[in-house]
Motif scaffolding. Structure first.
Motif, PDB file in Angstrom:
ATOM      1  N   GLY A   1       0.819  -1.205   0.000  1.00 22.56           N
ATOM      2  CA  GLY A   1       0.000   0.000   0.000  1.00 22.56           C
ATOM      3  C   GLY A   1       0.849   1.250   0.000  1.00 22.56           C
ATOM      4  O   GLY A   1       2.005   1.238   0.427  1.00 22.56           O
ATOM      5  N   SER A   2       0.267   2.340  -0.476  1.00 25.35           N
ATOM      6  CA  SER A   2       0.995   3.600  -0.561  1.00 25.35           C
ATOM      7  C   SER A   2       1.008   4.317   0.781  1.00 25.35           C
ATOM      8  O   SER A   2       0.146   4.102   1.643  1.00 25.35           O
ATOM      9  N   ALA A   3       1.988   5.201   0.942  1.00 28.03           N
ATOM     10  CA  ALA A   3       2.080   5.989   2.165  1.00 28.03           C
ATOM     11  C   ALA A   3       0.822   6.823   2.370  1.00 28.03           C
ATOM     12  O   ALA A   3       0.343   6.989   3.502  1.00 28.03           O
ATOM     13  N   GLU A   4       0.273   7.343   1.292  1.00 29.76           N
ATOM     14  CA  GLU A   4      -0.928   8.175   1.391  1.00 29.76           C
ATOM     15  C   GLU A   4      -2.093   7.395   2.001  1.00 29.76           C
ATOM     16  O   GLU A   4      -2.819   7.916   2.860  1.00 29.76           O
TER      17      GLU A   4
ATOM     18  N   ASP B   1       7.810  -8.057  -2.497  1.00 29.60           N
ATOM     19  CA  ASP B   1       8.998  -7.678  -3.262  1.00 29.60           C
ATOM     20  C   ASP B   1       9.386  -6.244  -2.924  1.00 29.60           C
ATOM     21  O   ASP B   1       8.873  -5.287  -3.493  1.00 29.60           O
ATOM     22  N   TRP B   2      10.331  -6.108  -2.007  1.00 31.65           N
ATOM     23  CA  TRP B   2      10.779  -4.780  -1.563  1.00 31.65           C
ATOM     24  C   TRP B   2      11.615  -4.064  -2.610  1.00 31.65           C
ATOM     25  O   TRP B   2      11.880  -2.868  -2.487  1.00 31.65           O
ATOM     26  N   ASP B   3      12.042  -4.770  -3.652  1.00 37.91           N
ATOM     27  CA  ASP B   3      12.839  -4.152  -4.711  1.00 37.91           C
ATOM     28  C   ASP B   3      12.003  -3.725  -5.909  1.00 37.91           C
ATOM     29  O   ASP B   3      12.527  -3.169  -6.873  1.00 37.91           O
ATOM     30  N   SER B   4      10.710  -3.970  -5.857  1.00 39.26           N
ATOM     31  CA  SER B   4       9.844  -3.644  -6.976  1.00 39.26           C
ATOM     32  C   SER B   4       9.629  -2.143  -7.110  1.00 39.26           C
ATOM     33  O   SER B   4       9.610  -1.406  -6.124  1.00 39.26           O
ATOM     34  N   GLU B   5       9.418  -1.691  -8.340  1.00 34.54           N
ATOM     35  CA  GLU B   5       9.064  -0.293  -8.582  1.00 34.54           C
ATOM     36  C   GLU B   5       7.700   0.040  -7.988  1.00 34.54           C
ATOM     37  O   GLU B   5       7.391   1.206  -7.757  1.00 34.54           O
ATOM     38  N   ASP B   6       6.886  -0.982  -7.756  1.00 33.05           N
ATOM     39  CA  ASP B   6       5.533  -0.773  -7.238  1.00 33.05           C
ATOM     40  C   ASP B   6       5.437  -0.989  -5.733  1.00 33.05           C
ATOM     41  O   ASP B   6       4.339  -1.121  -5.197  1.00 33.05           O
ATOM     42  N   TRP B   7       6.566  -1.008  -5.037  1.00 28.65           N
ATOM     43  CA  TRP B   7       6.528  -1.360  -3.615  1.00 28.65           C
ATOM     44  C   TRP B   7       5.711  -0.366  -2.795  1.00 28.65           C
ATOM     45  O   TRP B   7       5.121  -0.716  -1.779  1.00 28.65           O
ATOM     46  N   ASP B   8       5.625   0.905  -3.243  1.00 21.84           N
ATOM     47  CA  ASP B   8       4.921   1.938  -2.491  1.00 21.84           C
ATOM     48  C   ASP B   8       3.656   2.364  -3.228  1.00 21.84           C
ATOM     49  O   ASP B   8       3.355   3.543  -3.351  1.00 21.84           O
ATOM     50  N   SER B   9       2.899   1.394  -3.719  1.00 22.21           N
ATOM     51  CA  SER B   9       1.674   1.699  -4.458  1.00 22.21           C
ATOM     52  C   SER B   9       0.584   0.747  -3.994  1.00 22.21           C
ATOM     53  O   SER B   9       0.805  -0.112  -3.129  1.00 22.21           O
ATOM     54  N   GLU B  10      -0.590   0.895  -4.567  1.00 21.42           N
ATOM     55  CA  GLU B  10      -1.694   0.011  -4.200  1.00 21.42           C
ATOM     56  C   GLU B  10      -1.567  -1.357  -4.857  1.00 21.42           C
ATOM     57  O   GLU B  10      -2.278  -2.286  -4.501  1.00 21.42           O
ATOM     58  N   ILE B  11      -0.666  -1.477  -5.811  1.00 19.87           N
ATOM     59  CA  ILE B  11      -0.322  -2.792  -6.346  1.00 19.87           C
ATOM     60  C   ILE B  11       0.538  -3.497  -5.302  1.00 19.87           C
ATOM     61  O   ILE B  11       1.432  -2.896  -4.715  1.00 19.87           O
ATOM     62  N   ILE B  12       0.281  -4.764  -5.070  1.00 17.62           N
ATOM     63  CA  ILE B  12       1.063  -5.508  -4.082  1.00 17.62           C
ATOM     64  C   ILE B  12       2.033  -6.422  -4.821  1.00 17.62           C
ATOM     65  O   ILE B  12       1.644  -7.491  -5.314  1.00 17.62           O
ATOM     66  N   PRO B  13       3.294  -6.012  -4.940  1.00 20.44           N
ATOM     67  CA  PRO B  13       4.258  -6.829  -5.689  1.00 20.44           C
ATOM     68  C   PRO B  13       4.793  -7.981  -4.849  1.00 20.44           C
ATOM     69  O   PRO B  13       5.153  -7.813  -3.681  1.00 20.44           O
TER      70      PRO B  13
END
Length: 242
Positions: free
Chosen positions: A74-77, A116-128
């Protein structure tokens, strides 16, 4: 040895003694190792892989499951809009943890795809999730480590619930050393209240089977979380699980 060092060594020795592997033919012992961020849980869990077991048995007596592989994403927001209780419920996918513990108890083996902490999507609503699964087999002792690892929803699957308590100033010094100045502004604002709620209301010390002090456990910069960077830069420390 300094007083802090003696306390840390004592904590490790006490826990190792409580986690001696069961005798031949008995089922594995399952333990949760909980505590606030910066307490030293990961360090202690890794030390147990060397310390637990009769003399001469060596490594292989302990299976360690890292709780932050089950981060909910999930995102920080979005996280900043949630209440402390909502964060406690959602930050770690305890349902997946429960499934892993159940499979280890029933079948002796389990696998999952970690966050996946290395994913570009790590800080988004997509759960990598990482592509390659984590596969573990149940050793005589199985330890689930991380904040929220002893939550009530897992109690029936844990034989021992352990709390590692460390003074606030020690934990904060470790987090600042590891994560830098971003820790104070970013992490504290997002997660401190959630930990207060969990350890004050959901799982206060009296609900644990064993409470240890670990002020002397040695932590190098970036060591406890194992992922290095500061909050906001793809670090596990940006979340709650170290």
């Amino acid at each position: 040895m300094s007083p802090d060092g003696m306390r840390g060594s004592t904590a490790a020795a006490v826990l190792a003694a409580r986690l001696r592997p069961p005798g031949a033919g008995r089922r594995p012992l399952f333990a949760g190792l909980d505590g606030r961020s910066g307490a030293g849980k990961s360090t202690l869990a890794q030390a147990l892989t060397q310390d637990v077991g009769p003399a001469g048995d060596g490594p292989g007596q302990v299976t360690v499951i890292e709780g932050d592989e089950f981060y909910g994403g999930g995102s920080a927001e979005v996280w900043d809009r949630r209440s402390a209780a909502e964060k406690v419920d959602r930050v770690i996918d305890w349902r997946r943890q429960r499934d892993v513990l159940e499979r280890l108890r029933r079948h002796g083996v389990a696998e999952w795809h970690g966050f996946d902490w290395d994913s570009e999507d790590w800080d988004s609503e997509i759960i990598p999730l990482v592509a390659a699964p984590t596969v573990v087999r149940a050793a005589p002792v199985v330890v689930l480590e991380g904040v929220y690892s002893c939550r009530p929803e897992l109690h029936d699957l844990l034989d021992l619930r352990v709390l590692l308590e460390v003074p606030r100033h020690v934990r904060r010094r470790r987090l600042l050393d590891r994560d830098g100045d971003e820790y104070r502004a970013d992490w504290d604002a997002r997660w401190s209240a959630a930990e207060d709620h969990y350890f004050g209301t959901v799982m206060p010390p009296e609900r644990f089977d064993l409470v240890l002090g670990g002020a002397g456990l040695h932590l190098g910069v970036g060591h406890e979380s194992g992922r290095g960077p500061a909050p906001g830069a793809r670090a596990r420390g940006d979340n709650l699980t170290t």
